[in-house]
Design an enzyme around this catalytic site. Structure first.
Site, short mmCIF file in Angstrom:
data_model
loop_
_atom_site.label_atom_id
_atom_site.label_comp_id
_atom_site.label_asym_id
_atom_site.label_seq_id
_atom_site.Cartn_x
_atom_site.Cartn_y
_atom_site.Cartn_z
CD GLU A 91 84.98 161.77 28.63
OE1 GLU A 91 85.00 162.64 29.38
OE2 GLU A 91 85.73 161.48 28.02
CB CYS A 104 79.39 158.61 20.77
SG CYS A 104 80.96 158.00 20.82
CB CYS A 111 91.76 151.92 24.41
SG CYS A 111 91.67 150.68 23.14
CB CYS A 115 95.38 154.46 18.05
SG CYS A 115 94.54 153.02 17.61
CB CYS A 118 93.30 157.51 19.94
SG CYS A 118 91.93 157.15 21.14
N GLY A 165 87.46 153.15 24.31
CA GLY A 165 87.76 151.48 24.44
C GLY A 165 87.55 150.89 23.10
CD GLU A 166 88.43 147.61 18.95
OE1 GLU A 166 88.74 148.45 18.32
OE2 GLU A 166 87.48 146.94 18.74
CB SER A 197 83.81 152.16 15.95
OG SER A 197 84.95 152.67 15.21
CB SER A 219 89.56 152.45 13.01
OG SER A 219 88.25 152.99 13.87
CG LEU A 220 91.81 151.38 6.29
CD1 LEU A 220 91.80 149.70 6.61
CD2 LEU A 220 91.61 151.44 4.93
CG HIS A 221 92.90 155.38 11.27
ND1 HIS A 221 91.91 156.45 11.34
CD2 HIS A 221 92.65 154.84 12.43
CE1 HIS A 221 91.01 156.18 12.26
NE2 HIS A 221 91.22 155.28 12.81
CG ASN A 301 88.57 165.99 16.79
OD1 ASN A 301 88.18 166.91 16.65
ND2 ASN A 301 87.65 164.86 16.83
CB CYS A 344 86.50 161.44 16.96
SG CYS A 344 84.89 160.95 16.03
#
Ligand code: SAH
Ligand code: SF4
Length: 375
Positions: A91, A104, A111, A115, A118, A165-166, A197, A219-221, A301, A344
């Site tokens: 997408e 985006c 991926c 995570c 996600c 994806g990464e 990202s 992406s820390l989180h 989300n 996201c």
């Protein structure tokens, strides 16, 4: 075998033209036709010698991605689902704003990082996209939007590699696509308007800094390794200390404002007052002067399989206040396109479900055809 010219950055195209015994300036013409004018067929390229066009027809093609569906959100966001074969789809999302248009873009079907929060991660990994499949998302969206708004001017001003994806686990295919985005003969985007990202693939962050230092979103989180190991499993391989050291090294190659930390706000998991204070001390440890540090708080989300919930707005405000008071520049991301599952982490691309993809493909093709006919 016919090569897809979308796979090449300008250097690659020049090498290809050389193999056809053509001069370098021909590759520039060809590149501009493809990316600036959105040409699909060599016969459109009227300023290329007929002999060259014939040579190209036998050895090359311009192969975009097929669009399975296009959805328009109430806020103007557009989401495209592209077919990448074998039941896989990816997408891309266009987010219009007053002063910019952001696309985006996806880098992989699925991926492998997995995570917790996600939706793409929950789907698992299917395959890396080719460079041409990455750039094809921009190629399609840019020329579709230009046509729709009746302009020859650029519509997409920013690209964020924040789709499925990464990107740094698909480095070799990513870099030519980035170079095409930046190239003045391609899309001519400035480095600060192209953002990669990453969940923190440390060695590739170093390579990106050397090869193509665009803006970087990390992406820390989480504020400690115990929690980050659970949320972003890649942390087990590249823990926080190594990740933050790599961030500082990245700034040897890029201005300070090129680096942002993404922090997805999860209720009761990483959004408490003590988490905010832990972030502040983490930042103080690694960047005593703190001026390089920017945080973007992303409201989570939700999707059913995650078992997680979004932080309440007052908690996001409080978290943001603590960071800001400590001198960390903090913004809260506005959620866009959630009515069409384009926000996201909502990009799932039907990676596993071939039947659904094909069904939807047929349905949406009909819708698109109808739309086209009514224009
Ligand atoms: N793999 C890369 C880029 C794609 S994800 C990365 O992880 O950085 C893009 C951004 O969306 C990341 O910051 C990611 O953490 C965030 N994200 C993923 N799932 C999300 C969700 N459900 N809600 C909000 N943000 C999410
Ligand atoms: Fe992959 Fe990024 Fe999703 Fe993590 S957040 S699973 S790295 S796409």
């Amino acid at each position: 075998m016919s090569v897809n010219l979308l796979d090449y950055d300008l250097e690659g195209l020049a090498a290809f033209c050389e193999r056809l015994d053509e001069k370098r300036y021909r590759s520039i013409q060809l590149f501009r036709w493809i990316h600036q004018k959105g040409a699909r067929h060599f016969d459109e390229m009227t300023d290329l010698a007929k002999s060259l066009r014939e040579k190209l027809k036998t050895s090359a093609c311009i192969k975009p991605l097929d669009v399975i569906s296009q959805r328009l959100s109430a806020d103007g966001t557009i989401k495209w689902l592209f077919d990448v074969g074998d039941g896989n789809a990816v997408e891309a999302v266009f987010i219009p704003e007053e002063d910019r248009g952001t696309l985006c873009v996806s880098s992989q079907a699925g991926c492998a990082v997995g995570c917790r929060f996600c939706s793409t991660g929950h789907q698992g990994f299917s395959r890396n996209l080719k460079s041409g499949e990455i750039i094809a998302q921009l190629w399609y969206a840019e020329h579709f939007l230009r046509q729709q708004s009746g302009t020859t001017e650029r519509v997409i001003s920013n690209v964020v590699m924040m789709g499925m994806g990464e990107p740094l686990q698909n480095y070799d295919e990513l870099v030519p696509a980035l170079k095409t985005m930046l190239d003045d003969h391609g899309y001519g985007l400035s480095r600060r308007r192209v953002t990669v990202s990453t969940s923190g693939v440390v060695p590739m962050m170093d390579r990106l800094g050397q090869d193509c230092p665009v803006a970087l979103a990390v992406s820390l989180h989480a504020s400690n390794d115990v929690l980050r190991d659970r949320l972003v499993p890649l942390n087990i391989k590249y823990p926080l200390g190594e990740l933050l050291a790599a961030c500082i090294r990245y700034l040897d190659h890029a201005p300070r404002d090129f680096l942002t930390f993404e922090y997805c706000m999860l209720a009761g998991v990483n959004d408490r007052v003590r988490d905010a204070h832990e972030i502040v001390s983490l930042v103080k440890t690694y960047a005593p002067e703190r001026t390089w540090c920017k945080f973007n708080l992303i409201p989570f989300n939700p999707f059913p399989e995650s078992g997680l919930q979004c932080s309440i707005p007052s908690q996001v405000v409080e978290f943001s206040r603590i960071l800001t008071e400590a001198g960390i520049v903090t913004t809260v991301r506005k959620t866009r396109g959630d009515d069409i599952d384009a926000a996201c982490g909502q990009l799932a691309g039907d990676v596993k479900d071939r039947t659904r993809v094909v069904d939807r493909m047929n349905r949406q093709r009909t819708v698109m055809l109808r739309k086209k006919l009514s224009v």
